[in-house]
Each structure stands twice: as structure tokens, then as C-alpha cells.
Scaffold this active site. Structure first.
Site, PDB file in Angstrom:
ATOM      1  N   ASP A 116      80.696 -27.091  60.495  1.00 18.77           N
ATOM      2  CA  ASP A 116      80.243 -28.343  61.108  1.00 18.77           C
ATOM      3  C   ASP A 116      78.727 -28.435  61.262  1.00 18.77           C
ATOM      4  O   ASP A 116      78.238 -29.266  62.042  1.00 18.77           O
ATOM      5  CB  ASP A 116      80.893 -28.518  62.488  1.00 18.77           C
ATOM      6  CG  ASP A 116      82.249 -29.204  62.414  1.00 18.77           C
ATOM      7  OD1 ASP A 116      82.555 -29.804  61.361  1.00 18.77           O
ATOM      8  OD2 ASP A 116      83.000 -29.142  63.399  1.00 18.77           O
ATOM      9  N   LYS A 176      76.836 -31.735  61.421  1.00 16.43           N
ATOM     10  CA  LYS A 176      76.832 -32.582  62.617  1.00 16.43           C
ATOM     11  C   LYS A 176      75.483 -32.582  63.307  1.00 16.43           C
ATOM     12  O   LYS A 176      75.263 -33.362  64.244  1.00 16.43           O
ATOM     13  CB  LYS A 176      77.939 -32.142  63.577  1.00 16.43           C
ATOM     14  CG  LYS A 176      79.328 -32.527  63.088  1.00 16.43           C
ATOM     15  CD  LYS A 176      80.409 -32.154  64.079  1.00 16.43           C
ATOM     16  CE  LYS A 176      81.786 -32.605  63.572  1.00 16.43           C
ATOM     17  NZ  LYS A 176      82.873 -32.208  64.496  1.00 16.43           N
TER      18      LYS A 176
END
Length: 335
Positions: free
Chosen positions: A199, A202
Site C-alpha cells: 500500500d 497510498k
């Protein structure tokens, strides 16, 4: 026009490089004066097309972009920076006099990292610019696997207090599932890295979207979906973590082809990404998030079976994972 100022901050051996795109003289002078106190080397452009030429041929830490310009508007400039120039990591802060939430959401959906409304407090502009620039500097300085695996993961986790030890738990779950599936040592190492880095894209998602407790709008969802491609582009440039790129880019694909970002289906989705999906789904359901409460194992089993029935997940890997959960789910909760 190039206007410079610099004093040592202890963080860098060079001033921040900022492009200010503004056609209004008074606003331009104010922004330059504010930014030079960071300190920074400020380059200016009074049109969207000039700005694109400068970004294409330059190396900036931040673009402060007026939404209204005399030729093409700021949204179009931002879109072209992301799509035509393929620059996903350059921070773009949109400056706008519009308070329309629809307008702001559109700017975020096409690639802006943040926005600031006129009239603004000089301290607010300086603070937001510094935060965006220092994030860019940190990412530029990451040149070894240890720094990437630790720093980027912690940066993402720190933004959302509910994720806690999410990455550490994923490492454990991926290890157990990878060993049970008899994956190769290289695939298991890719899973370990992917569990930490999946991730990192992000970083490019605004807090207003990432931490929103309710359902995302369609524009906000487009913003959120960008994280897979952003993260993959970043790690593709680093030899030490390139084996994790298939997980980073494809962990939101679906078995039936309805996922993102590339709409891959079946075995066209990399094996390590298909394995990782089960670990990620389990952890998201097993622990509190901003948008949901932790679920018991029996409820998670129901969700996993439904995802398989809907054609979203690899059924063979799913059967193995479900069998592990039925035998001893506590193995996944060990830290």
C-alpha cells in the site's frame, strides 16, 4: 522567471525546487515570497502549457498549481503530468477560489495530492508545501531495500492509526499460507516484501479520502484506486524490491477480471498477488478499520466463501486458506 533563496535547514544540501503556476501577478508574488522562506528555488509559469514544458524538462519537488489559467486549466495540467508525462510522484497542490466539493473532488480524482483555497493563510500554504516537499525528498533519498521496507511502510501505517501492526500481521499470514502452498523461496520472499509494501502508493492519496469513515464517492474511489499503480511505479525503479511489484500492482485484481488497475483475470493475475489477496482480506476483516469493525472468524469464512462464489478469488488457493482457518485460525493472530 527564476527566483531563489536558500538557508541551511539541516535536511538537505539544496533548496526545495518549486514550480508555481499562476497568471495573477499579486498572487504570484505572494506565493513566491512565502515559498522562499522554506527555503526554496522557485520557478514560475503563467500558463498551463508553459508549466507542462517546465515539468517535462525539469526536476521539481512540488507544483503549486492555480486551478484557473488562461489556456488550459489546472485540472488539465495535473492530468497531463500524471498521464502524458507519467509522473506519479511529483506532489501537486491545487490553488483554487472555488469552494465547490464537486470541483475539489474532480481535482483529486485526476491526480492532485492536495488543495488550498483562496484566500489562504500564509502559514497554511507554507506548512502544506513543506509537508509535500519533505515527503518527496524522503522518497528520493530511499536507495536501499532496508530503507524502503521500513520507512515507506511506516509512513503509510502512521497515517491511519487503526491499521496498527497491519504489515507485520500480513508478513506472518503470507508466510504461513506460502509455506502451506509449497511456494518457492523466491515467491515467499516476494510475499514478505509485498506484505510490507503493498500500500505504499497510498502516500499519494489525500487523508480526506484515505481516512474517510463513510462510503467513498465515485471520484474519491478513483483517487483511491490510483495507489496500486503509483506504488508499482515507485518500486519498479528499485532492484531490491522489484519482485514485490506484481503484488503491489495487482492485489486488487479479481479472478473474473472485474478488479483494478488492469482488469486481469484467472491465472493471468500473478500467483503471488492471488495468494496475498487472501491474507489482506483476512486482516482487513479481522481488525478494526475506519470504515468497519473487526469480524469473528466464522463471519470471515462466510465472506471468503462468498467472494469465491462471486468469482472474485482463486478458488484453489481459497480452499487451502479456508482449511487453515478451520484447523487453527489463531496462527494468523500471532504477532
Amino acid at each position: 522567471m527564476d527566483r531563489s533563496g536558500f538557508s541551511s535547514t539541516g535536511r538537505s544540501d539544496r533548496p526545495y525546487r518549486v514550480l508555481v503556476v499562476e497568471d495573477d501577478g499579486p498572487h504570484l508574488s505572494l506565493q513566491v515570497d512565502i515559498l522562499q522562506t522554506l527555503p526554496s528555488q522557485v520557478t514560475t509559469a503563467d500558463s498551463g502549457l508553459k508549466a507542462l514544458g517546465l515539468v517535462k524538462n525539469g526536476n521539481f519537488d512540488l507544483v503549486l498549481l492555480n486551478k484557473r489559467l488562461p489556456d488550459i486549466d489546472g485540472d488539465e495540467v495535473c492530468y497531463r503530468i500524471r498521464q502524458e508525462l507519467n509522473n506519479q510522484l511529483l506532489p501537486v497542490i491545487m490553488v483554487t477560489g472555488s469552494g465547490s466539493s464537486q470541483s475539489l473532488h474532480h481535482s483529486l480524482s485526476i491526480g492532485a495530492n492536495d488543495f488550498i483555497k483562496k484566500p489562504y493563510d500564509p502559514l497554511e500554504l507554507k506548512s502544506r508545501a513543506r509537508a509535500a516537499i519533505e515527503m518527496k525528498h524522503l522518497m528520493d533519498q530511499l536507495d536501499d531495500a532496508a530503507s524502503v521496507l521500513f520507512t515507506l511502510a511506516k509512513m503509510v501505517e502512521a497515517r491511519d492509526p487503526t491499521t496498527g501492526e497491519h504489515c507485520n500481521r500480513l508478513v506472518n499470514t503470507c508466510r504461513i499460507l506460502g509455506e502451506t502452498l509449497n511456494l518457492s523461496a523466491s515467491d515467499q520472499e516476494a510475499l514478505r516484501k509485498g506484505a510490507i509494501l503493498h500500500d505504499i502508493g497510498k502516500i499519494g492519496v489525500p487523508d480526506t479520502v484515505l481516512l474517510k469513515p463513510g462510503e467513498l464517492t465515485s471520484d474519491e474511489w478513483q483517487v483511491m484506486q490510483r495507489h496500486a499503480a503509483i506504488g508499482a511505479d515507485l518500486c519498479q525503479q528499485l532492484n531490491s524490491v522489484r519482485d514485490a511489484v506484481p503484488i503491489i500492482r495487482h492485489h486488487h485484481e479479481r479472478w473474473d477480471g472485474s478488479g483494478y488497475p488492469d482488469g486481469l483475470s484467472g491465472e493471468g493475475i500473478p500467483l503471488v498477488a492471488r495468494v496475498f489477496q487472501y491474507a489482506d482480506i483476512y486482516d482487513a476483516l479481522r481488525h478494526d478499520r475506519v470504515y468497519s469493525k473487526a469480524q469473528p472468524v466464522d463471519k470471515i469464512l462466510e465472506v471468503l466463501k462468498l467472494e469465491i462464489e462471486n468469482g472474485w478469488r482463486d478458488p484453489e488457493i481459497g480452499r487451502v486458506f479456508i482449511d487453515i482457518l478451520l484447523q487453527d485460525s489463531s496462527r494468523f493472530d500471532d504477532r
